[in-house]
Structures are given as C-alpha cells and as structure tokens.
Design a protein around this motif. Structure first.
Motif, mmCIF file in Angstrom:
data_model
loop_
_atom_site.group_PDB
_atom_site.id
_atom_site.type_symbol
_atom_site.label_atom_id
_atom_site.label_comp_id
_atom_site.label_asym_id
_atom_site.label_seq_id
_atom_site.Cartn_x
_atom_site.Cartn_y
_atom_site.Cartn_z
ATOM 1 N N ALA A 1 -4.850 4.256 0.682
ATOM 2 C CA ALA A 1 -4.611 2.917 0.143
ATOM 3 C C ALA A 1 -4.906 1.841 1.180
ATOM 4 O O ALA A 1 -5.414 0.760 0.844
ATOM 5 N N MET A 2 -4.615 2.132 2.461
ATOM 6 C CA MET A 2 -4.915 1.173 3.516
ATOM 7 C C MET A 2 -6.419 0.978 3.660
ATOM 8 O O MET A 2 -6.898 -0.124 3.971
ATOM 9 N N MET B 1 0.832 -1.204 0.000
ATOM 10 C CA MET B 1 0.000 0.000 0.000
ATOM 11 C C MET B 1 0.871 1.260 0.000
ATOM 12 O O MET B 1 0.532 2.262 -0.635
ATOM 13 N N SER C 1 -1.143 7.066 1.578
ATOM 14 C CA SER C 1 -0.901 5.750 2.162
ATOM 15 C C SER C 1 -2.091 5.307 3.002
ATOM 16 O O SER C 1 -2.512 4.139 2.936
ATOM 17 N N LEU D 1 -7.231 -1.447 1.150
ATOM 18 C CA LEU D 1 -6.829 -2.787 1.589
ATOM 19 C C LEU D 1 -7.894 -3.399 2.493
ATOM 20 O O LEU D 1 -8.268 -4.577 2.330
ATOM 21 N N ALA E 1 -7.415 -0.988 -4.157
ATOM 22 C CA ALA E 1 -6.620 0.029 -3.462
ATOM 23 C C ALA E 1 -6.294 1.198 -4.396
ATOM 24 O O ALA E 1 -6.375 2.368 -4.000
#
Length: 285
Positions: free
Chosen positions: A88-89, A67, A85, A92, A115
């Motif tokens: 993106a998490m 990520m 970031s 996830l 993501a």
C-alpha cells in the motif's frame, strides 16, 4: 517498498523524531485536507529544492496510517499484513508522483483507488500458488460473495444451478470458479496430516498419497516385444492378435483361418516360445 518509488525522496532517520501526524480523515465540506496542502506545496517546488525531500517525507508520514488501515482490510487472506502495508505504501508513493493538483481532484479520491489497486495487484500476481487467468480470479471473488449472500437468504448453501442463475454463469463456469479457489493456496507435501497432535508422531501428506504403478514395469516389456513381434510371420501375428487382443477362442480362430484347433494350439505354443527366446526369458516347461 520498491526502491523505484522511494529513491527520489528517501525517508530519513530524522523523521522518527518528528511528532506523529494524526491519521488522515476525509475532510468535511469546506475543510482543507492538511496532507493535500503539504502535497501541493511539494508539487510547487523543483526537484532540486532542498525542501522537497522533507515535504515528501511529511506527506508520506501523514498518509501512512491510512495505508496501514487499507492493509488490515485485506488481512486474513494468507498474506502477512506487513507485506500488504508495504505494498500500500508503494501505491501511496505512486499516487504522490502521479497526482496533478491542477486537475481539481482531491488527493484522497486519487490515492484510495491507487493504493487499493496496488494491493489487489499484489494478490493477483504474488499470492496465487498457480497462475490462473484474471477472469477466473474475478469469477472466484464473485462466486464467494454471492455464495455468502445466498446462504443467508436461503438458510442453506446454494447449489450450482442457483449460483449460476444469480451470477449469469453456466454450471460449468461455476464449477471452474470453485476449482480455481483450490489453486489459491497450495498445500505442502511435507505438512503433517494432524498438526494439532500433542507430541504424537504423524505422517506427511507425501507419505499417504499416490501408490506404486505396476504398469510402468510393462512399458519396457512392451517396447522390447515390438521388434520381436515384427519378426514373426504375418499368420502368427494374426493368430496372436485374435487370441490375446480380440479375445477369440482357439476354435474361433481355427474356423476363421481354416485350420484345425489342434494346429492353432501348436502354432500359438511355438510362437510364444519364440517370443520368450527373443526376449531372453525362460521357456515354459
């Protein structure tokens, strides 16, 4: 990270003491993805199973480096890498929640578009200084990539017609895409005009843009003049219209209305004096 995506299985402080998991790589032929193996174990457990939270943590920790790499791919576009970031998490966690091992799709094949799409959605919804249609945002991206390609091919910057032919767009659409690019990041009016000046006093953009509009002062005068004009006889209103709005000379007005020029001059003078008196202005000497 959004609490709605992580509250079910929060990350505990104990995860910091766990050995670092190597960054995931795409498994080769016949290889099993270690992260996916953990994920399948997690999916096989009931939500109330005490082992579920720990497995969820381990899956998140395993794919977290990936990520971060996705976030760095979109760095340099005006948004902090830390925010990208975290976004993106979120993707996830959504991929973990939505993944179905029974469908036979590898988890990485499901995770990457999920993501990446979350990061792109972040740019679309939060990074723009002004809200613009999605189609205009997509045309801006196409225009930027095509402009870079054609600049390398031609050895110069392409013009609007060349870009339009390559993109299948009209010149007006190309101009719109270029204007949309200016809406991505707003410039603060408080920003100094020369931020690199070494200790020198510099003005802000607000101090240098715009100017006083003297026509605004005339708005009040025009509104006050309307009732005064309405009280005039029709002949006097016609003379004022011909003289000051149609730019006729006194001689032309006299010929048109059948009066002498001297009589038109006296009517104009008396009418203007009456208007000044109605508006509370000093009459001309």
């Amino acid at each position: 990270m959004s609490t709605t995506d992580t509250d079910a299985f929060p990350l505990h402080a104990s995860s910091a003491r766990r050995p670092l998991v190597p960054a995931p790589r795409r498994p080769g032929p016949g290889e099993q993805d270690p992260g996916e193996d953990l994920l399948r174990q997690f999916k096989a457990l009931d939500r109330g199973d005490p082992r579920a939270a720990e497995l969820h943590e381990r899956v998140v920790a395993f794919y977290a480096p990936l990520m971060k790499r996705i976030a760095r791919r979109y760095a340099g576009r005006g948004e902090p890498v830390e925010d990208l970031s975290q976004t993106a998490m979120v993707g996830l966690c959504k991929a973990i929640r939505g993944f179905d091992p029974e469908r036979g799709m590898p988890f990485l094949g499901y995770l990457m578009p999920t993501a990446t799409g979350e990061v792109k959605r972040y740019f679309r919804d939060h990074a723009w200084a002004m809200r613009v249609p999605r189609s205009a945002q997509e045309n801006r991206i196409r225009l930027r990539h095509t402009q870079q390609e054609m600049t390398q091919e031609l050895g110069r910057a392409p013009d609007g017609e060349e870009l339009g032919r390559r993109l299948g767009m009209t010149p007006a659409q190309v101009d719109e895409a270029r204007q949309v690019s200016d809406l991505y990041r707003a410039l603060s009016l408080d920003a100094p005009d020369n931020p690199d000046s070494d200790g020198e006093e510099c003005s802000s953009l607000e101090e240098r843009m715009g100017q006083e509009d003297h026509h605004l002062d005339l708005v009040v005068d025009r509104e006050a003049l309307k009732p005064a004009l309405a009280r005039l006889p029709e002949r006097e209103r016609d003379i004022l219209m011909l003289r000051y709005f149609h730019d006729h000379t006194q001689a032309e007005i006299a010929e048109r209305l059948g009066y002498s020029q001297m009589h038109i001059s006296r009517l104009l003078r008396s009418t203007l004096e009456q208007l000044r008196e109605d508006l509370g202005l000093e009459t001309a000497a």
